[in-house]
Design a protein around this motif. Structure first.
Motif, short mmCIF file in Angstrom:
data_model
loop_
_atom_site.label_atom_id
_atom_site.label_comp_id
_atom_site.label_asym_id
_atom_site.label_seq_id
_atom_site.Cartn_x
_atom_site.Cartn_y
_atom_site.Cartn_z
N ALA A 207 0.81 -1.22 0.00
CA ALA A 207 0.00 0.00 0.00
C ALA A 207 0.84 1.27 0.00
O ALA A 207 0.55 2.22 -0.76
CB ALA A 207 -0.96 -0.01 1.17
N PRO A 208 1.93 1.36 0.81
CA PRO A 208 2.74 2.59 0.77
C PRO A 208 3.37 2.85 -0.60
O PRO A 208 3.55 4.00 -0.99
CB PRO A 208 3.80 2.34 1.84
CG PRO A 208 3.20 1.32 2.76
CD PRO A 208 2.37 0.45 1.88
N ILE A 209 3.71 1.78 -1.33
CA ILE A 209 4.26 1.95 -2.68
C ILE A 209 3.23 2.63 -3.57
O ILE A 209 3.54 3.58 -4.30
CB ILE A 209 4.67 0.58 -3.26
CG1 ILE A 209 5.81 -0.03 -2.46
CG2 ILE A 209 5.04 0.70 -4.74
CD1 ILE A 209 6.15 -1.46 -2.87
N LEU A 210 2.01 2.15 -3.51
CA LEU A 210 0.95 2.73 -4.35
C LEU A 210 0.64 4.15 -3.92
O LEU A 210 0.33 5.01 -4.76
CB LEU A 210 -0.30 1.85 -4.29
CG LEU A 210 -0.10 0.39 -4.74
CD1 LEU A 210 -1.42 -0.38 -4.62
CD2 LEU A 210 0.40 0.35 -6.18
N ASP A 211 0.72 4.42 -2.62
CA ASP A 211 0.50 5.78 -2.13
C ASP A 211 1.55 6.74 -2.70
O ASP A 211 1.23 7.86 -3.11
CB ASP A 211 0.53 5.82 -0.61
CG ASP A 211 -0.70 5.18 0.04
OD1 ASP A 211 -1.71 5.05 -0.66
OD2 ASP A 211 -0.61 4.81 1.23
N ILE A 212 2.80 6.31 -2.70
CA ILE A 212 3.88 7.14 -3.24
C ILE A 212 3.64 7.42 -4.72
O ILE A 212 3.79 8.55 -5.20
CB ILE A 212 5.25 6.46 -3.02
CG1 ILE A 212 5.59 6.44 -1.53
CG2 ILE A 212 6.35 7.17 -3.81
CD1 ILE A 212 6.81 5.58 -1.20
N LEU A 213 3.27 6.39 -5.46
CA LEU A 213 3.04 6.55 -6.89
C LEU A 213 1.84 7.46 -7.17
O LEU A 213 1.89 8.32 -8.06
CB LEU A 213 2.82 5.19 -7.55
CG LEU A 213 4.05 4.28 -7.61
CD1 LEU A 213 3.64 2.87 -8.01
CD2 LEU A 213 5.08 4.84 -8.60
N ALA A 214 0.77 7.29 -6.40
CA ALA A 214 -0.43 8.10 -6.61
C ALA A 214 -0.17 9.57 -6.30
O ALA A 214 -0.75 10.46 -6.94
CB ALA A 214 -1.57 7.57 -5.74
#
Length: 367
Positions: A207-214
């Motif tokens: 989830a943190p990876i996707l948050d960074i990308l978003a």
């Protein structure tokens, strides 16, 4: 769909560039099956006394040897992505504009048709020209025909300027963005999903990876007067063992399209810093190419063709020429937004427009 096992009709290089585009497209040449079209190109050029014709695998090279002060390399790939009921070609009219529809029309057999016609007809160009038509551009770099040719015959890559016939709508697109692909892997512990507290969910940890990308805002970076828009995106995600198992691994595939002011190593360092603490594995990387429009011969080409130079956002083989110290641009008919599309189609006036402009430049404006 044409059957590549059948004999391919000979190419008529005296035909118009539109008709030649159609003939090339109707020779199915999905990556890995370029031999029939390479054979046809080699045979069509064989009678051109002003050209030295060479063959390397399914790459065909033709060059003048007139002793000109400057040499230009003009290249195009002859393979396509897989078909999807979009051959044979057909003509159609959309909103009053005439098109040739079918696989390869945009990417990039219209450009190849223009190049072949000019190679055969211009016997006294103002510069020496090395023409290259190569295979396996649409697949892995290790089988790319241009790459293999450069490794085996570096002497053919001596030139002052290069033009790659990628679709640009007849505009000049300088250089290209670089590309970096990485896998970001999270690890956990398997357990029965009915007792999830016993395990550690690797997918949740992504989830943190996707948050960074978003949250990431792509930058636009000016390089030699052209503005290159970058992009950092998740392009794939995988994880999970079964519907009743807490996953112990999740992999997020990320693609970074970076401006040509930095190297692939610089781009990798940026990504590792952004995802500090995560397991980062590089799966693919290629440097971009600076525009190269500051070279005198490039400025002459821009002036002859007209229009305003634009940046190329996608990676193309201009980067291979740039790495060899040869300034290179993308120039060809076709809307790149239609490349690889099921309704791939090229405007007929773009084909003839590119032919006329390139002919004018190569002949120095002589009729």
């Amino acid at each position: 769909m044409p059957d590549s096992r059948l004999d391919v009709p000979p190419l008529d290089l005296s035909a118009g560039s539109v008709e030649l585009t159609r003939a090339l497209c109707d020779i199915e040449s999905v990556s890995g099956n370029e031999k029939p079209i390479a054979d046809a190109i080699e045979a069509a050029l064989a009678g051109s006394a002003h050209l030295e014709v060479l063959r390397h695998g399914n790459t065909v090279v033709a060059r003048t040897r007139l002793g000109r002060e400057r040499r230009v390399i003009i290249a195009g790939h002859i393979d396509t992505v897989p078909l999807n009921n979009n051959l044979p070609t057909r003509f159609e009219t959309v909103d009053g504009r005439d098109y040739l529809w079918g696989r390869g029309t945009v990417d990039m057999k219209a450009g190849v048709a223009v190049q072949l016609k000019l190679a055969a007809e211009i016997i006294d160009p103002s510069v020496d020209v090395t023409w290259m038509w190569y295979d396996n551009e649409e697949v892995a770099s290790e089988v790319n025909g241009l790459r293999l040719l450069a490794e085996e015959r570096p002497d053919l890559f001596v030139g002052d300027f290069a033009i790659l016939g990628e679709p640009t709508r007849g505009d000049i697109e300088g250089g290209c963005n670089g590309t970096l692909r990485v896998n970001l892997t999270t690890s956990g512990l398997r357990a029965h999903s009915a007792r999830s507290w016993v395990g550690d969910n690797a997918i949740h940890k992504a989830a943190p990876i996707l948050d960074i990308l978003a949250a990431h805002e792509p930058r636009t970076i000016e390089v030699d007067g052209l503005a290159y828009r970058e992009g950092l995106n998740a392009v794939g995600i995988s994880g999970g063992i079964a519907g009743n198992v807490i996953p112990d691994e999740c992999v997020v595939q990320v693609n970074y399209r970076f401006a040509p002011d930095k190297s692939a190593a610089d781009a990798e360092a940026e990504v590792r810093a952004l995802f500090d603490g995560f397991d980062v594995t590089v799966t693919d990387a290629a440097d971009g190419a600076r525009p190269g429009l500051d070279a005198p011969i490039a400025r002459e080409f821009l002036a002859a063709v007209g229009g305003t130079a634009l940046p190329k956002y996608g990676w193309t083989d201009v980067a291979r020429f740039s790495a060899l110290g040869i300034p290179a641009v993308n120039y060809g008919p076709g809307d790149p937004l239609k490349a690889h599309a099921d309704d791939e189609r090229v405007a007929l006036d773009e084909i003839t427009g590119c032919e006329n402009a390139l002919r004018t430049w190569l002949t120095g404006g002589r009729d």
